[in-house]
Design a protein around this motif. Sequence first.
Motif, short mmCIF file in Angstrom:
data_model
loop_
_atom_site.label_atom_id
_atom_site.label_comp_id
_atom_site.label_asym_id
_atom_site.label_seq_id
_atom_site.Cartn_x
_atom_site.Cartn_y
_atom_site.Cartn_z
N THR A 2 -37.16 4.41 -21.29
CA THR A 2 -36.74 3.10 -20.80
C THR A 2 -35.86 3.29 -19.58
O THR A 2 -35.36 4.38 -19.32
N LEU A 3 -35.67 2.23 -18.85
CA LEU A 3 -34.84 2.28 -17.66
C LEU A 3 -33.40 2.52 -18.05
O LEU A 3 -32.86 1.87 -18.94
N ASP A 4 -32.76 3.48 -17.41
CA ASP A 4 -31.36 3.79 -17.65
C ASP A 4 -30.51 2.53 -17.43
O ASP A 4 -30.70 1.80 -16.46
N ALA A 5 -29.56 2.27 -18.33
CA ALA A 5 -28.72 1.07 -18.25
C ALA A 5 -27.94 1.01 -16.95
O ALA A 5 -27.76 -0.07 -16.38
N ASN A 6 -27.47 2.14 -16.44
CA ASN A 6 -26.74 2.14 -15.17
C ASN A 6 -27.64 1.74 -14.01
O ASN A 6 -27.23 0.99 -13.12
N LEU A 7 -28.86 2.24 -14.02
CA LEU A 7 -29.81 1.89 -12.97
C LEU A 7 -30.18 0.42 -13.06
O LEU A 7 -30.29 -0.28 -12.05
N GLN A 8 -30.37 -0.07 -14.26
CA GLN A 8 -30.69 -1.48 -14.46
C GLN A 8 -29.55 -2.35 -13.92
O GLN A 8 -29.79 -3.34 -13.23
N HIS A 9 -28.34 -1.99 -14.21
CA HIS A 9 -27.17 -2.74 -13.73
C HIS A 9 -27.09 -2.69 -12.20
O HIS A 9 -26.78 -3.69 -11.55
N TYR A 10 -27.36 -1.55 -11.62
CA TYR A 10 -27.35 -1.38 -10.16
C TYR A 10 -28.32 -2.37 -9.50
O TYR A 10 -27.95 -3.08 -8.57
N TYR A 11 -29.55 -2.43 -9.99
CA TYR A 11 -30.54 -3.34 -9.42
C TYR A 11 -30.15 -4.80 -9.64
O TYR A 11 -30.38 -5.65 -8.78
N ALA A 12 -29.58 -5.12 -10.76
CA ALA A 12 -29.14 -6.49 -11.04
C ALA A 12 -28.07 -6.92 -10.05
O ALA A 12 -28.09 -8.04 -9.53
N ARG A 13 -27.11 -6.04 -9.77
CA ARG A 13 -26.02 -6.36 -8.84
C ARG A 13 -26.52 -6.56 -7.42
O ARG A 13 -25.94 -7.31 -6.65
N ARG A 14 -27.59 -5.89 -7.05
CA ARG A 14 -28.09 -5.93 -5.67
C ARG A 14 -29.22 -6.94 -5.48
O ARG A 14 -29.82 -7.00 -4.40
N ALA A 15 -29.49 -7.76 -6.44
CA ALA A 15 -30.64 -8.68 -6.38
C ALA A 15 -30.66 -9.51 -5.11
O ALA A 15 -31.71 -9.71 -4.50
N SER A 16 -29.52 -10.01 -4.70
CA SER A 16 -29.47 -10.89 -3.53
C SER A 16 -29.73 -10.14 -2.22
O SER A 16 -29.99 -10.76 -1.19
N GLU A 17 -29.70 -8.82 -2.23
CA GLU A 17 -29.91 -8.02 -1.02
C GLU A 17 -31.34 -7.54 -0.85
O GLU A 17 -31.70 -7.06 0.23
N TYR A 18 -32.14 -7.61 -1.87
CA TYR A 18 -33.46 -6.97 -1.88
C TYR A 18 -34.31 -7.26 -0.65
O TYR A 18 -34.90 -6.38 -0.08
N GLU A 19 -34.41 -8.50 -0.29
CA GLU A 19 -35.39 -8.87 0.72
C GLU A 19 -34.94 -8.65 2.15
O GLU A 19 -35.73 -8.83 3.07
N LYS A 20 -33.72 -8.21 2.34
CA LYS A 20 -33.26 -7.91 3.70
C LYS A 20 -34.12 -6.83 4.35
O LYS A 20 -34.31 -6.83 5.57
#
Length: 115
Positions: A2-20
Motif C-alpha cells: 500500500t502507499l506509505d502514509a507519509n507519501l500519501q500525506h505529502y501528496y494530500a498537502r500538495r494537492a493545490s499545486e499539482y496542475e502548475k
Amino acid sequence: MTLDANLQHYYARRASEYEKIFAKPERQQDLASLRTLLRKQFAGHDVLEVACGTGYWTQVIGESARSILATDINEEVLEIARHKIYTNRNVEFKIADAFTLDMVSGTFTASFAGF
C-alpha cells in the motif's frame, strides 16, 4: 503493498499545486499532442483511471470516453477533480489505493495512469 502514509500525506498537502506543472510554456506543444492522443485512444471506452489526482487528464479522457471511474487515495485531490466541468457527465470518483485495486468493481475496456 500500500502507499506509505507519509507519501500519501505529502501528496494530500500538495494537492493545490499539482496542475502548475501543466502551465509551463515550454510544455504546451507536448501537452496538446498528449491531449489529442488520449482523446483518440480512449474514445468509446469504459475507463478505469488509477491515481487520477486533480483530474487534469480525467477531463481530457472524458471528452471521448463512454465512462470513467477515476480513483485516487487522497480525498483532497478528488475534491479538486470533482469540481471540474465534465461536459459529458460520464465521470465517477472513488477513493482507492493504486496498489490495492481489488476493492474497485466495474467492467472496464481500458485503463489509464498518468505519470
